[in-house]
Enzyme design. Structure first.
Site, PDB file in Angstrom:
ATOM      1  N   HIS A   1      -6.150  -4.659  16.884  1.00  0.00           N
ATOM      2  CA  HIS A   1      -4.797  -4.974  16.573  1.00  0.00           C
ATOM      3  C   HIS A   1      -4.813  -6.595  16.067  1.00  0.00           C
ATOM      4  O   HIS A   1      -3.644  -7.087  15.631  1.00  0.00           O
ATOM      5  CB  HIS A   1      -3.693  -5.066  17.755  1.00  0.00           C
ATOM      6  CG  HIS A   1      -2.390  -4.411  17.353  1.00  0.00           C
ATOM      7  ND1 HIS A   1      -1.759  -3.692  18.264  1.00  0.00           N
ATOM      8  CD2 HIS A   1      -1.862  -4.526  16.103  1.00  0.00           C
ATOM      9  CE1 HIS A   1      -0.677  -3.297  17.482  1.00  0.00           C
ATOM     10  NE2 HIS A   1      -0.614  -3.838  16.425  1.00  0.00           N
TER      11      HIS A   1
ATOM     12  N   ASP B   1       3.609   0.368  20.788  1.00  0.00           N
ATOM     13  CA  ASP B   1       2.426   0.084  21.422  1.00  0.00           C
ATOM     14  C   ASP B   1       2.541   0.254  22.921  1.00  0.00           C
ATOM     15  O   ASP B   1       3.674  -0.002  23.302  1.00  0.00           O
ATOM     16  CB  ASP B   1       2.150  -1.505  20.941  1.00  0.00           C
ATOM     17  CG  ASP B   1       0.749  -1.928  21.282  1.00  0.00           C
ATOM     18  OD1 ASP B   1       0.209  -1.317  22.376  1.00  0.00           O
ATOM     19  OD2 ASP B   1       0.172  -2.739  20.700  1.00  0.00           O
TER      20      ASP B   1
ATOM     21  N   HIS C   1       1.089  -2.118  24.772  1.00  0.00           N
ATOM     22  CA  HIS C   1       1.023  -3.461  25.326  1.00  0.00           C
ATOM     23  C   HIS C   1       2.223  -4.449  24.439  1.00  0.00           C
ATOM     24  O   HIS C   1       2.515  -3.833  23.271  1.00  0.00           O
ATOM     25  CB  HIS C   1      -0.397  -4.038  24.957  1.00  0.00           C
ATOM     26  CG  HIS C   1      -1.327  -3.095  25.630  1.00  0.00           C
ATOM     27  ND1 HIS C   1      -1.858  -2.041  25.050  1.00  0.00           N
ATOM     28  CD2 HIS C   1      -1.884  -3.129  26.748  1.00  0.00           C
ATOM     29  CE1 HIS C   1      -2.874  -1.400  25.866  1.00  0.00           C
ATOM     30  NE2 HIS C   1      -2.843  -2.113  26.718  1.00  0.00           N
TER      31      HIS C   1
ATOM     32  N   ASP D   1       1.454  -7.394  23.416  1.00  0.00           N
ATOM     33  CA  ASP D   1       0.643  -8.042  22.576  1.00  0.00           C
ATOM     34  C   ASP D   1       1.142  -9.630  22.457  1.00  0.00           C
ATOM     35  O   ASP D   1       1.327 -10.156  21.443  1.00  0.00           O
ATOM     36  CB  ASP D   1       0.349  -7.435  21.264  1.00  0.00           C
ATOM     37  CG  ASP D   1      -0.576  -6.390  21.418  1.00  0.00           C
ATOM     38  OD1 ASP D   1      -1.070  -5.750  22.537  1.00  0.00           O
ATOM     39  OD2 ASP D   1      -0.483  -5.349  20.411  1.00  0.00           O
TER      40      ASP D   1
ATOM     41  N   HIS E   1      -6.524  -9.615  20.105  1.00  0.00           N
ATOM     42  CA  HIS E   1      -5.809  -8.475  19.786  1.00  0.00           C
ATOM     43  C   HIS E   1      -4.412  -8.316  20.555  1.00  0.00           C
ATOM     44  O   HIS E   1      -3.549  -7.638  20.301  1.00  0.00           O
ATOM     45  CB  HIS E   1      -6.700  -6.937  19.885  1.00  0.00           C
ATOM     46  CG  HIS E   1      -6.587  -6.409  21.096  1.00  0.00           C
ATOM     47  ND1 HIS E   1      -7.037  -4.859  21.378  1.00  0.00           N
ATOM     48  CD2 HIS E   1      -6.816  -7.102  22.250  1.00  0.00           C
ATOM     49  CE1 HIS E   1      -7.293  -5.011  22.654  1.00  0.00           C
ATOM     50  NE2 HIS E   1      -7.247  -6.056  23.366  1.00  0.00           N
TER      51      HIS E   1
ATOM     52  N   ASP F   1       0.067   1.014  16.917  1.00  0.00           N
ATOM     53  CA  ASP F   1      -1.137   1.311  17.997  1.00  0.00           C
ATOM     54  C   ASP F   1      -1.573   2.611  18.431  1.00  0.00           C
ATOM     55  O   ASP F   1      -0.378   3.324  18.816  1.00  0.00           O
ATOM     56  CB  ASP F   1      -0.952   0.104  19.129  1.00  0.00           C
ATOM     57  CG  ASP F   1      -2.275  -0.124  19.828  1.00  0.00           C
ATOM     58  OD1 ASP F   1      -3.028   0.663  20.313  1.00  0.00           O
ATOM     59  OD2 ASP F   1      -2.292  -1.317  20.212  1.00  0.00           O
TER      60      ASP F   1
ATOM     61  N   ASP G   1      -2.532   3.558  21.309  1.00  0.00           N
ATOM     62  CA  ASP G   1      -2.264   3.638  22.599  1.00  0.00           C
ATOM     63  C   ASP G   1      -0.690   3.759  22.899  1.00  0.00           C
ATOM     64  O   ASP G   1      -0.331   3.974  23.931  1.00  0.00           O
ATOM     65  CB  ASP G   1      -2.860   2.961  23.523  1.00  0.00           C
ATOM     66  CG  ASP G   1      -2.499   1.199  23.225  1.00  0.00           C
ATOM     67  OD1 ASP G   1      -1.252   0.875  22.894  1.00  0.00           O
ATOM     68  OD2 ASP G   1      -3.263   0.274  23.439  1.00  0.00           O
TER      69      ASP G   1
ATOM     70  N   GLU H   1      -6.413   0.232  16.346  1.00  0.00           N
ATOM     71  CA  GLU H   1      -7.104   0.468  17.804  1.00  0.00           C
ATOM     72  C   GLU H   1      -7.734   1.743  17.816  1.00  0.00           C
ATOM     73  O   GLU H   1      -8.213   1.982  18.815  1.00  0.00           O
ATOM     74  CB  GLU H   1      -5.992   0.299  18.729  1.00  0.00           C
ATOM     75  CG  GLU H   1      -5.534  -1.207  19.032  1.00  0.00           C
ATOM     76  CD  GLU H   1      -6.446  -2.155  19.559  1.00  0.00           C
ATOM     77  OE1 GLU H   1      -7.510  -1.766  20.208  1.00  0.00           O
ATOM     78  OE2 GLU H   1      -6.258  -3.500  19.383  1.00  0.00           O
TER      79      GLU H   1
END
Ligand code: DIR
Ligand code: MN
Ligand code: MN
Ligand code: MN
Length: 307
Positions: free
Chosen positions: A97, A124, A126, A128, A141, A226, A228, A271
């Site tokens: 990322h 995502d 996360h 970030d 990332h 992403d 995830d 990712e």
């Protein structure tokens, strides 16, 4: 659309090797043909590199591969801007990322020149939202949203063209936020659509509310996907799995709504770590999701007018 595939084998934004194989995996999974079948023009400009490494001083000893990430930010921003100047829709095939520092910088430079507001949808687990000053993992990332928001700590990086204001950022699917990110998100006023929000309101309503804003302001929309964002049970090939992600059906629905909005102007696929995949399963799912974003559907739906 006229699509330009940009291979971004960025592996330096985190610490587990493998993301550099992402662009190859998407090509093997048939990304170009899948998009072409939907009636779009597709070109693949191949993989780019991070260019010559700049001399940079890390503001925090935890940070690793700072020079590489600065290099990637420059080359990816240039490649993204160049594609958009030619009227193309860039798809950045990652790579981790950290590549989004470059992709969004390039898109933001184009938007600023065109005099249109840029909106960013961050799909995502996360947020970030670390900076090079707050990260404890040292993995860059985990920082691109803070960079595009204009937070301090990115002095080694190119100045972000026009920082994206908090109300034009939509974090979606979030379920892992570190304490320093939590404080910074609140201080900066970024609304977070975490999994609690999506569980209570459904996957559709919060996204439609954001898309209505993009349309009302004649905005451009960059989507950063992403792996995830997806539940690990359907997308195992990512270094930072977090349970409780979006289902197959929810993810396709998001992509179909994005297609029907007609608002998306650029995309990151980030990712994917093919070394962790099960016979290309995650790569194929990501390509299928791009298919939905590009207009594949089971049966026609009326296009919803936004704004
Ligand atoms: C964690 C993990 N917040 C970190 N971040 C990300 O290392 O800063 N994992 N983005 O995908
Ligand atoms: Mn390393
Ligand atoms: Mn991410
Ligand atoms: Mn993530």
């Amino acid at each position: 659309h006229e699509i330009t595939l940009i291979g971004a084998p960025v592996d330096e934004g985190q610490s587990r090797a493998g993301c550099l194989m992402g662009p190859a995996a998407y090509r093997v999974a048939g990304i170009a043909a899948a998009i072409r079948e939907l009636g779009h023009d597709v070109e693949d400009i191949g993989d780019i590199g991070h260019g010559p490494l700049p001399e940079v001083a890390a503001p925090n000893p935890a940070v690793h591969h700072l020079a590489e990430c600065v290099g990637w930010t420059r080359t990816l921003a240039d490649a993204g801007r160049a594609a958009m100047d030619r009227g193309r829709f860039p798809i950045f095939m990652g790579g981790d990322h950290a590549l989004s520092m470059g992709s969004v910088a390039g898109v933001a430079a184009y938007a600023a020149a065109a005099g249109r507001p840029l909106f960013v949808l961050w799909l995502d687990a996360h947020s970030d939202f670390h900076t090079p000053l707050t990260t404890t993992s040292g993995n860059l990332h985990g920082t691109p949203v803070a960079y595009l928001s204009g937070l301090p700590g990115f002095e080694a990086f190119p100045d972000f063209p026009a920082p994206v204001p908090p109300e034009r950022v939509c974090l979606y699917g979030i379920r892992s936020v570190d304490p320093a990110e939590h404080r910074a998100l609140k201080a900066h006023g970024i609304p977070v659509n975490d999994m609690r929000v999506l569980d209570e309101n459904g996957i559709v309503a919060p996204l439609r509310a954001f898309l209505d804003q993009v349309a009302a302001q004649n905005g451009m929309l960059h989507v950063s996907l992403d792996v995830d964002f997806l539940d690990p049970s359907i997308a195992p090939a990512v270094g930072t799995t977090v349970p409780g992600g979006t289902t197959f059906r929810e993810a396709h629905l998001v992509m179909e709504l994005l297609h029907e909005s007609g608002l998306v102007t650029s995309l990151d696929m980030v990712e994917l770590n093919p070394f962790l995949d099960e016979r290309g399963r995650t790569a194929k799912l990501m390509v299928d999701l791009v298919g939905s974003l590009m207009g594949r559907k089971v049966f026609d739906r009326p296009t919803r007018s936004f704004g």
